[in-house]
Design a protein around this motif. Structure first.
Motif, PDB file in Angstrom:
ATOM      1  N   ALA A 193       8.820   4.629   0.869  1.00 38.39           N
ATOM      2  CA  ALA A 193       7.799   5.529   0.788  1.00 38.39           C
ATOM      3  C   ALA A 193       8.426   6.687   0.050  1.00 38.39           C
ATOM      4  N   GLY A 194       9.763   7.041   0.650  1.00 40.10           N
ATOM      5  CA  GLY A 194      10.360   8.269   0.080  1.00 40.10           C
ATOM      6  C   GLY A 194      10.912   8.391  -1.461  1.00 40.10           C
ATOM      7  N   SER A 195      10.936   6.854  -1.910  1.00 37.46           N
ATOM      8  CA  SER A 195      11.326   6.893  -3.434  1.00 37.46           C
ATOM      9  C   SER A 195      10.046   6.666  -4.193  1.00 37.46           C
ATOM     10  N   GLY A 196       8.870   6.950  -3.670  1.00 39.40           N
ATOM     11  CA  GLY A 196       7.546   6.912  -4.428  1.00 39.40           C
ATOM     12  C   GLY A 196       7.023   5.365  -4.649  1.00 39.40           C
ATOM     13  N   ALA A 197       7.536   4.274  -3.829  1.00 39.09           N
ATOM     14  CA  ALA A 197       7.474   2.907  -4.052  1.00 39.09           C
ATOM     15  C   ALA A 197       6.046   2.779  -2.868  1.00 39.09           C
ATOM     16  N   PRO A 198       5.255   1.649  -3.173  1.00 39.97           N
ATOM     17  CA  PRO A 198       4.257   1.294  -1.843  1.00 39.97           C
ATOM     18  C   PRO A 198       5.315   0.614  -0.953  1.00 39.97           C
ATOM     19  N   ASN A 252       0.763  -1.210   0.042  1.00 38.20           N
ATOM     20  CA  ASN A 252       0.068   0.030   0.018  1.00 38.20           C
ATOM     21  C   ASN A 252       0.896   1.311   0.028  1.00 38.20           C
ATOM     22  N   PHE A 253       0.350   2.395  -0.612  1.00 36.99           N
ATOM     23  CA  PHE A 253       1.052   3.742  -0.592  1.00 36.99           C
ATOM     24  C   PHE A 253       0.938   4.344   0.521  1.00 36.99           C
ATOM     25  N   ALA A 254       2.055   4.843   1.072  1.00 33.22           N
ATOM     26  CA  ALA A 254       2.152   5.812   2.498  1.00 33.22           C
ATOM     27  C   ALA A 254       1.632   7.079   2.044  1.00 33.22           C
ATOM     28  N   THR A 255       1.323   7.414   3.217  1.00 33.89           N
ATOM     29  CA  THR A 255       0.510   8.999   3.580  1.00 33.89           C
ATOM     30  C   THR A 255       1.623   9.995   4.096  1.00 33.89           C
ATOM     31  N   ILE A 256       1.938  11.091   3.605  1.00 37.49           N
ATOM     32  CA  ILE A 256       2.804  12.022   4.489  1.00 37.49           C
ATOM     33  C   ILE A 256       2.134  12.875   5.339  1.00 37.49           C
ATOM     34  N   THR A 257       2.448  12.832   6.393  1.00 35.41           N
ATOM     35  CA  THR A 257       1.864  13.737   7.539  1.00 35.41           C
ATOM     36  C   THR A 257       2.337  15.102   7.775  1.00 35.41           C
ATOM     37  N   ASN A 258       1.628  16.163   8.098  1.00 33.75           N
ATOM     38  CA  ASN A 258       1.947  17.525   8.229  1.00 33.75           C
ATOM     39  C   ASN A 258       2.586  17.610   9.641  1.00 33.75           C
ATOM     40  N   ASP A 259       2.289  16.768  10.566  1.00 29.47           N
ATOM     41  CA  ASP A 259       2.527  17.053  11.964  1.00 29.47           C
ATOM     42  C   ASP A 259       4.025  16.604  12.695  1.00 29.47           C
ATOM     43  N   GLY A 260       4.444  15.718  11.514  1.00 27.64           N
ATOM     44  CA  GLY A 260       5.747  15.241  11.709  1.00 27.64           C
ATOM     45  C   GLY A 260       5.683  13.833  12.514  1.00 27.64           C
ATOM     46  N   THR A 261       4.490  13.230  12.586  1.00 25.10           N
ATOM     47  CA  THR A 261       4.412  11.862  13.114  1.00 25.10           C
ATOM     48  C   THR A 261       4.804  10.870  12.242  1.00 25.10           C
ATOM     49  N   LEU A 262       5.253   9.510  12.741  1.00 24.80           N
ATOM     50  CA  LEU A 262       5.383   8.207  12.105  1.00 24.80           C
ATOM     51  C   LEU A 262       4.733   7.341  12.767  1.00 24.80           C
ATOM     52  N   THR A 263       4.111   6.672  11.644  1.00 27.11           N
ATOM     53  CA  THR A 263       3.354   5.192  12.443  1.00 27.11           C
ATOM     54  C   THR A 263       2.836   4.425  11.265  1.00 27.11           C
TER      55      THR A 263
END
Length: 505
Positions: free
Chosen positions: A353-358, A290-301
């Motif tokens: 995720a950073g390189s565009g992959a799921p 699945n493709f990841a989602t970028i957060t605006n609040d700096g969280t990682l989960t």
């Protein structure tokens, strides 16, 4: 037949990737990677450049530029602007169409290519430097080039004078531009080889296929003329008779005026897609990703994730609790229970995720990040650097980079400062973690030091072993709290190393 054989070879490679039987793939040796890549901390710590490392296993690139862009994009290093891809939407678009990824990769097959061989697709500039230096020659040579062979032919038939002078003049003229014309011939040959080698790719990606085919045919035909350069004598004779090189240089200039913009546009597109195809292929072979989602609040989960290089039948998914900037997760556990693999799973998911992959898992959310790892430090006899000092230098660099980062620094530390005594290691690690927290870093730390795991500010998790019929068994599942079990002595005993109990001592 050649295309069928190459396709069959490609299918065999894809099946090996699909099954996780990476040992049978013909991947690159470590020394075949660029120095900056094989010495990159991420490559060393995450085993990216080993024979069964991610970068080699999923490398489907065929161009030099595409290969280097693929490496640097995955390692989150700067790449040239024309090869940047804005976000994961490009990969998602290709994967959204059924089997489009597979057909696209088939169009990128190079028939004569060996495994892991890379080729060059040159760009071209619509310049006339050769003629700018010889403007007079530009206008005279078409007349002179036609007059010379006609006069020589008539002269041989009717015994006309000045034939030797004419031949000598043409020979001197040829020698005056031979060095530059040789370089132009090399350019013609490179363009021609690329047009033949990547013909399917050029045509497949073009919106004006007839125009593209015409462009490729003309430069390929011009390239056929370069075969005469292999034999110096015929090359010299042709230039002495009719100034042959000048005719071909003029043909190239005309081709550039008509097609250079179209060629460069497609060349750029081919390299850009080539560099992202490994990420596309990863998603194609793992449709459950699945493709990841970028957060605006700096969280990682993440609800679940797993290391992408673990074969499908052996994958154990684990959650990633929500981590905010400044949070610290300490993971404890017995040997071989999965601590380091879990940490590498998070790091690899970030890089994917950073390189565009799921990503393999569900609900992966990540911030704009700057990733750092300290998992496998190395000493150096040549530089006189000890194991401990090597770690200290890496840590100092990480802390310094965190100061200057506009992105959220995410650190992965595995049993740091192993090269010193336990008392100083505890104090130093505690202070380092405090500094990193002040800098709003997200830190993941694995350790066997249970005292360190009791830090009040840390989120504590652990892995453990199970007892099955008197033997150790691992489920590789993460659990809350600090590990209460150890297994180092049992591992030694299982390998036949005698361990006395406390009473025997």
């Amino acid at each position: 037949m050649d295309f069928a054989k190459r396709t069959f070879q490609f299918l065999e490679e894809e099946l090996l990737r699909l099954s996780g039987d990476y040992k049978k793939l013909k991947t690159r040796e470590l020394w075949e990677y660029p120095i900056v890549v094989r010495n990159h901390p991420l490559c060393i710590d995450l085993d990216l450049c080993t024979k069964q490392g991610f970068l080699g296993v999923f490398d489907t690139t065929i161009t030099n530029e595409g290969f280097h862009t693929y490496l640097f994009r995955f390692l989150q290093e700067p790449i040239e602007d024309q090869y940047t891809i804005p976000d994961q939407s490009f990969v998602k678009m290709i994967l959204s169409k059924k089997n489009n990824a597979f057909h696209l990769m088939r169009k990128y097959l190079v028939l004569e290519g060996e495994p892991n061989e890379k080729f060059e697709i040159p760009s071209t500039k619509n310049e006339a430097n050769f003629w700018n230096k010889r403007n007079w020659l530009r206008w005279i040579f078409p007349i002179w080039g036609i007059f010379s062979p006609i006069y020589i032919t008539l002269g041989l038939l009717f015994d006309l004078p000045f034939i030797p002078i004419l031949l000598l003049t043409n020979g001197i003229l040829f020698l005056s531009y031979r060095r530059e014309s040789t370089l132009i011939w090399k350019e013609i040959k490179t363009l021609s080889q690329s047009s033949v080698r990547f013909q399917k790719t050029f045509v497949f990606l073009s919106k004006e296929r007839k125009f593209t085919k015409k462009m490729l045919t003309k430069i390929a035909n011009l390239g056929d003329s370069s075969e005469l350069l292999v034999s110096p004598l015929p090359h010299l004779v042709l230039n002495v008779l009719c100034l042959w090189d000048l005719w071909k240089i003029k043909t190239l200039q005309k081709w550039k005026q008509q097609y250079s913009f179209h060629w460069n546009e497609l060349q750029n597109q081919i390299i850009k897609i080539d560099s992202i195809l490994p990420m596309v292929n990863f998603g194609f072979l793992n449709p459950e990703a699945n493709f990841a989602t970028i957060t605006n609040d700096g969280t990682l989960t993440s609800n679940s994730l797993v290391h992408p290089m673990i074969p499908k039948g052996n994958r154990v998914f684990n959650p990633l609790p929500k981590m905010n900037p400044g949070d610290l997760m300490i993971v404890t556990g017995s040997n071989m229970s999965g601590k380091t693999t879990y940490m590498r799973s998070i790091a690899m998911s970030l890089l994917l995720a950073g390189s565009g992959a799921p990503v393999l898992g569900n609900g992966f959310e990540y911030p704009e990040f700057q990733i750092h790892t300290l998992i496998r430090s190395q000493d150096s006899m040549e530089d006189g650097v000890s194991f401990f000092y090597s770690e200290v230098r890496r840590l100092a660099t990480i802390i310094h980079n965190a100061d200057n980062s506009k992105k959220v620094p995410i650190l992965f530390l595995d049993e740091i400062l192993k090269g010193t005594n336990s008392k100083e290691r505890y104090i130093a690690t505690r202070e380092i973690l405090a500094v990193l927290r002040e800098k709003n870093c997200i830190v993941f730390l694995t350790t066997h030091d249970l005292k360190l795991a009791e830090m009040n500010s840390a989120k504590r998790y652990h892995f453990t072993e199970l007892e099955t019929n008197g033997k150790m068994d691992f489920d590789y599942q993460i659990r809350d709290g600090v590990s209460g079990s150890t297994n180092a002595l049992r591992i030694l005993q299982n390998e036949g190393i005698p361990i006395r109990n406390d009473k025997e001592n």
